[in-house]
Design an enzyme around this catalytic site. Structure first.
Site, mmCIF file in Angstrom:
data_model
loop_
_atom_site.group_PDB
_atom_site.id
_atom_site.type_symbol
_atom_site.label_atom_id
_atom_site.label_comp_id
_atom_site.label_asym_id
_atom_site.label_seq_id
_atom_site.Cartn_x
_atom_site.Cartn_y
_atom_site.Cartn_z
ATOM 1 N N ASP A 9 75.220 -61.163 21.374
ATOM 2 C CA ASP A 9 74.838 -61.101 22.785
ATOM 3 C C ASP A 9 73.559 -60.277 22.913
ATOM 4 O O ASP A 9 73.540 -59.098 22.548
ATOM 5 C CB ASP A 9 75.994 -60.453 23.578
ATOM 6 C CG ASP A 9 75.745 -60.483 25.069
ATOM 7 O OD1 ASP A 9 74.698 -61.001 25.505
ATOM 8 O OD2 ASP A 9 76.608 -59.957 25.810
ATOM 9 N N ASP A 105 71.560 -66.376 26.281
ATOM 10 C CA ASP A 105 71.381 -65.187 25.448
ATOM 11 C C ASP A 105 72.591 -64.865 24.581
ATOM 12 O O ASP A 105 72.682 -63.775 24.045
ATOM 13 C CB ASP A 105 71.024 -63.989 26.327
ATOM 14 C CG ASP A 105 72.143 -63.620 27.283
ATOM 15 O OD1 ASP A 105 72.909 -64.531 27.671
ATOM 16 O OD2 ASP A 105 72.265 -62.443 27.619
ATOM 17 N N GLU A 106 73.516 -65.803 24.464
ATOM 18 C CA GLU A 106 74.697 -65.531 23.645
ATOM 19 C C GLU A 106 74.990 -66.713 22.717
ATOM 20 O O GLU A 106 74.754 -67.854 23.090
ATOM 21 C CB GLU A 106 75.936 -65.322 24.531
ATOM 22 C CG GLU A 106 75.791 -64.197 25.532
ATOM 23 C CD GLU A 106 77.011 -64.070 26.428
ATOM 24 O OE1 GLU A 106 78.102 -64.513 26.032
ATOM 25 O OE2 GLU A 106 76.862 -63.518 27.529
HETATM 26 MG MG LIG Z 1 73.472 -60.559 27.293
#
Ligand SMILES: [Mg+2]
Length: 417
Positions: A9, A105-106
């Site tokens: 993350d 974003d993960e």
């Molecule tokens: Mg994040």
């Protein structure tokens, strides 16, 4: 561990990407905001300093500035976020071919078959270091034996940390936490569970499975399994989505298409039917492709990734027009066009909610309208209700080519553009 799953993350992702090109922003409280002139004057992301000053995601800019008068705001640059997102994913793919993105974003990465004898924590630390060295970004990594706990781990300690959760210590680490910390256990679920005195993940895990299923339905059973570490859902390999079939329509027109208005009318009709078919099958498309055939029967294909998977006619149409406008130079009239959505996922596969509450509202309204129209057309025949634009071949006045991220995939750009 039976399986070794990483969840990676990125920390403060949008804000961190802005700080790559503008390093001075590292030393001031800063926030990425939507465009005030387009009614998106809200905080989309913030750096650690702004966070410490109490700035919250999704609040209005003026509210944030009341709490933090020195707040520096910068507007968002989606193409940059998408660019780094793709590069990061490529880096993870050096470690495993099973990389499943979750939002921009993960990612989950299944390391089971590729990690060999290496210590998972050491590999996770190496990835964090590389993300720092090669991208000037930081991330937190959760390592566990299933996706749910890996995700929990990346949240457990941040920024820039590795958390390993094993079969031996998950009860100690996870069970004392509130049930709302479990992925997919939303506020409403947590509230309902609190009514029967289930407050922690451990309470849920130790409750009677049959009771929870009766009480919450099938999702309850799923949550009970999650709480007990029994999530066996696979990390979908990067290629998996591509294997699923696409939904598309092409149209050979009776007469040549000679201008943009006519092309737009045709793209509109096609987008409308592709969107309706996606909804009918309960699918969302992550990628839009167009095919353009000129009078000499040359065929050009272009595609772009969407910010988030969709079954919206508007999003598909706007993307198709963006691709078309960027690529076709009108060297000849057109004989046919096509629109196709690929990288399909199921509607209920837990798409991360948008960071833009205002858009979320409009989207929900659009979706409701579209489904009502689907219903009418199903009952009274296709085309009973359709948008004016498909009849008149006019362009959408709200079409804003700047709004959608993406563009023509590298290497596929038409030599004629
Ligand atoms: Mg994040």
């Amino acid at each position: 561990m039976d399986r070794i799953i990483f969840h990676i993350d990125q920390n403060c992702y949008f804000a961190s990407v802005e700080m790559i090109s503008k390093p001075y922003l590292r030393d001031v409280p800063m926030a990425v905001t939507g465009d005030a002139s387009k009614r998106h004057g809200i905080i989309l992301a913030k750096n650690e300093l702004a966070k410490k000053a109490g700035v919250k995601t999704a609040e209005a800019i003026w509210q944030a500035k009341q709490k933090c008068p020195d707040l520096v705001t910068v507007s968002s640059h989606y193409e940059d976020y998408a660019f780094y997102s793709g590069r990061l994913r490529q880096m993870y793919e050096e470690y495993s071919d099973k990389v499943e993105p979750f939002g921009m974003d993960e990612c989950w990465v299944d390391m089971t078959d590729t990690i060999g004898d290496r210590d998972p924590r050491e590999v996770a630390d190496e990835i964090r270091q590389r993300v720092k060295d090669e991208f000037k970004l930081t991330c937190s990594v959760g390592v566990s034996f299933n996706k749910i706990f890996a995700k929990f781990g990346s949240d457990y300690k941040k920024p820039d940390a590795t958390t390993v959760i094993t079969e031996d210590d998950f009860k100690e680490m996870i069970w004392p936490q509130p049930v709302s910390e479990l992925l997919f256990a939303g506020g409403a679920t947590a509230k309902k569970l609190a009514e029967v005195n289930i407050k922690t993940i451990g309470d849920l895990a130790c409750s009677d499975r049959g009771f929870i299923t009766d009480y919450l339905g099938k999702p309850g059973d799923q949550l009970w399994l999650y709480a007990n570490g029994l999530d066996d859902s696979p990390v979908r390999a990067a290629d998996h989505e591509r294997e699923l079939k696409s939904v598309g329509n092409t149209m050979t027109t009776p007469a040549d298409i000679i201008n943009r208005t006519q092309a737009a009318g045709t793209f509109r009709t096609l987008s409308s039917s592709v969107a309706a078919r996606l909804r009918r099958h309960g699918l969302l498309g992550s990628c839009v492709q167009i095919t353009v055939r000129d009078r000499d029967l040359n065929i050009y294909e272009h595609q772009m990734m969407l910010f988030e998977p969709t079954s919206s006619e508007k999003v598909i149409f706007d993307s198709a027009m963006k691709l078309f406008d960027e690529s076709y130079d009108w060297h000849a009239p057109l004989r046919g066009v096509g629109v196709r959505c690929t990288k399909l996922i199921s509607e209920d596969s837990g798409v991360q909610i948008s960071m833009f509450p205002e858009q979320e509202q409009t989207k929900a309204e659009d979706d409701k309208l579209a489904r009502t129209v689907d219903d009418i057309n199903r009952r009274f025949g296709d085309g009973t209700v359709r948008s004016c634009a498909t009849l008149q071949g006019v362009t959408n006045p709200n079409y804003d080519p700047e709004f959608y991220d993406g563009g023509i995939t590298a290497g596929k750009k038409s030599p004629f553009a």
